[in-house]
Design an enzyme around this catalytic site. Structure first.
Site, PDB file in Angstrom:
ATOM      1  N   ARG A 104     -24.001  27.216 -10.088  1.00 38.57           N
ATOM      2  CA  ARG A 104     -23.275  26.044  -9.588  1.00 38.57           C
ATOM      3  C   ARG A 104     -23.869  24.790 -10.193  1.00 38.57           C
ATOM      4  O   ARG A 104     -25.080  24.585 -10.128  1.00 38.57           O
ATOM      5  CB  ARG A 104     -23.414  25.934  -8.057  1.00 38.57           C
ATOM      6  N   THR A 108     -21.659  18.590  -9.167  1.00 41.76           N
ATOM      7  CA  THR A 108     -20.232  18.778  -8.819  1.00 41.76           C
ATOM      8  C   THR A 108     -20.021  19.975  -7.890  1.00 41.76           C
ATOM      9  O   THR A 108     -18.972  20.103  -7.278  1.00 41.76           O
ATOM     10  CB  THR A 108     -19.399  19.030 -10.092  1.00 41.76           C
ATOM     11  N   ASP A 200     -31.275  29.120  -0.797  1.00 44.83           N
ATOM     12  CA  ASP A 200     -30.731  29.570  -2.085  1.00 44.83           C
ATOM     13  C   ASP A 200     -31.100  31.040  -2.264  1.00 44.83           C
ATOM     14  O   ASP A 200     -32.263  31.392  -2.464  1.00 44.83           O
ATOM     15  CB  ASP A 200     -31.297  28.727  -3.231  1.00 44.83           C
ATOM     16  N   ASP A 203     -32.898  32.068  -5.595  1.00 43.00           N
ATOM     17  CA  ASP A 203     -34.304  31.655  -5.643  1.00 43.00           C
ATOM     18  C   ASP A 203     -35.161  32.520  -4.725  1.00 43.00           C
ATOM     19  O   ASP A 203     -36.287  32.882  -5.077  1.00 43.00           O
ATOM     20  CB  ASP A 203     -34.436  30.180  -5.238  1.00 43.00           C
TER      21      ASP A 203
HETATM   22  O1  LIG Z   1     -26.393  28.213   0.872  1.00 41.22           O
HETATM   23  C1  LIG Z   1     -26.143  28.604  -0.290  1.00 41.22           C
HETATM   24  C2  LIG Z   1     -24.990  28.242  -0.986  1.00 41.22           C
HETATM   25  C3  LIG Z   1     -24.758  28.706  -2.255  1.00 41.22           C
HETATM   26  N1  LIG Z   1     -25.650  29.534  -2.868  1.00 41.22           N
HETATM   27  C4  LIG Z   1     -25.416  29.991  -4.262  1.00 41.22           C
HETATM   28  O2  LIG Z   1     -24.221  29.399  -4.759  1.00 41.22           O
HETATM   29  C5  LIG Z   1     -23.213  30.360  -4.995  1.00 41.22           C
HETATM   30  C6  LIG Z   1     -22.017  30.216  -4.106  1.00 41.22           C
HETATM   31  O3  LIG Z   1     -21.631  28.905  -3.975  1.00 41.22           O
HETATM   32  P1  LIG Z   1     -20.102  28.485  -3.970  1.00 41.22           P
HETATM   33  O4  LIG Z   1     -20.161  27.041  -3.530  1.00 41.22           O
HETATM   34  O5  LIG Z   1     -19.392  29.343  -2.982  1.00 41.22           O
HETATM   35  O6  LIG Z   1     -19.590  28.628  -5.352  1.00 41.22           O
HETATM   36  C7  LIG Z   1     -23.789  31.714  -4.704  1.00 41.22           C
HETATM   37  O7  LIG Z   1     -23.615  32.484  -5.896  1.00 41.22           O
HETATM   38  C8  LIG Z   1     -25.229  31.485  -4.413  1.00 41.22           C
HETATM   39  O8  LIG Z   1     -25.978  31.905  -5.532  1.00 41.22           O
HETATM   40  C9  LIG Z   1     -26.797  29.915  -2.195  1.00 41.22           C
HETATM   41  O9  LIG Z   1     -27.634  30.686  -2.720  1.00 41.22           O
HETATM   42  N2  LIG Z   1     -27.022  29.440  -0.923  1.00 41.22           N
HETATM   43  O1  PPV Z   2     -25.134  29.849  -7.778  1.00 37.91           O
HETATM   44  P1  PPV Z   2     -26.510  29.404  -8.166  1.00 37.91           P
HETATM   45  O2  PPV Z   2     -26.475  28.147  -8.961  1.00 37.91           O
HETATM   46  O3  PPV Z   2     -27.408  29.300  -6.971  1.00 37.91           O
HETATM   47  O4  PPV Z   2     -27.040  30.540  -9.132  1.00 37.91           O
HETATM   48  P2  PPV Z   2     -28.114  31.676  -8.923  1.00 37.91           P
HETATM   49  O5  PPV Z   2     -27.443  32.760  -8.155  1.00 37.91           O
HETATM   50  O6  PPV Z   2     -28.483  32.090 -10.285  1.00 37.91           O
HETATM   51  O7  PPV Z   2     -29.268  31.106  -8.162  1.00 37.91           O
HETATM   52 MG    MG Z   3     -29.092  30.009  -6.687  1.00 39.04          MG
END
Ligand SMILES: O=c1ccn([C@@H]2O[C@H](COP(=O)(O)O)[C@@H](O)[C@H]2O)c(=O)[nH]1
Ligand code: PPV
Ligand code: MG
Length: 209
Positions: A104, A108, A200, A203
């Site tokens: 992500r 944005t 996350d 992470d």
């Molecule tokens: O609390 C959270 C929110 C998001 N993530 C990471 O982002 C994407 C999903 O986000 P979208 O906004 O639905 O596209 C997901 O792949 C997670 O990696 C997160 O870790 N924790």
């Molecule tokens: O969706 P993100 O940016 O959190 O990616 P990742 O799953 O690699 O942490």
């Molecule tokens: Mg992530």
């Protein structure tokens, strides 16, 4: 019209509560994500087709059920979805695995696709698309579009934690998709993280920041 199933089995709720705790380290986090993925797949695979088979027990011959050999693919959204794959493969070892790499954009919150590799016969497989977190829904929506573009027709989305906004966004764009999740949380904060969520997921799985 697809369905939204919040799988609130006591074992699932218990394990999910543990990994929400910020003090839980990478090793336990990984193990529990795998276990949760397995438990959710148990529910998501409830409608797999069965066929009759003859089996001879030590007592007598009988007709019982076996899986009808439906072709499945597990497709994690990288990175976080990777943490769910092994748990699912323990239940469905013959499934093929595809990968969709997305991150992500921090400003944005839009997903950026950086990698895609799917089984060649993805158009003939039921797909279990997996990501622990369904936040704004942008990543899942784009991943589903990428799968459909390559011919996949039957797709189930499996997540650990979902926001109401993410569910609505996926249902709006792809009304045919079934969503299985361990929890529908309260919402999103200003940074696009699920509240209360678990942080996350990528992470926490891989020990990065
Ligand atoms: O609390 C959270 C929110 C998001 N993530 C990471 O982002 C994407 C999903 O986000 P979208 O906004 O639905 O596209 C997901 O792949 C997670 O990696 C997160 O870790 N924790
Ligand atoms: O969706 P993100 O940016 O959190 O990616 P990742 O799953 O690699 O942490
Ligand atoms: Mg992530």
């Amino acid at each position: 019209m697809g369905k939204v199933v919040e799988v609130n089995h006591p074992l699932i709720q218990h394990k999910l509560t543990i990994i929400r705790d910020e003090k839980v380290g990478t090793k336990d986090f990984r193990a529990l994500v795998d276990e949760l993925a397995m438990l959710l797949t148990y529910e998501a695979s409830r409608d797999l087709p069965l066929e009759d088979v003859q089996v001879k027990t030590p007592i007598q011959e009988t007709t019982k059920k076996q899986l009808a050999g439906k072709k499945l693919a597990v497709v994690p959204i990288l990175r976080a979805g990777l943490g769910m794959v092994d748990g699912i493969l323990q239940l469905i070892p013959a499934a093929k695995v595809g990968h969709i790499g997305m991150y992500r954009d921090e400003k944005t919150l839009e997903p950026v696709e950086y990698f895609i590799k799917l089984p060649e016969d993805i158009d003939q497989r039921e797909v279990l698309l997996v990501d622990p977190m369904l936040a704004t829904g942008g990543s899942a929506k784009d991943a589903i579009s990428a799968l459909k573009k390559r011919g996949a027709e039957q797709i189930k989305l499996i997540t650990l934690v979902s926001s109401p906004q993410g569910i609505a966004a996926v249902k709006d764009a792809h009304p045919d998709i079934d969503i299985y999740t361990a929890s529908i949380d309260e919402g999103l904060n200003d940074d696009g993280y699920i509240v209360p969520g678990l942080g996350d997921a990528g992470d926490r799985l891989f020990g990065t920041h």
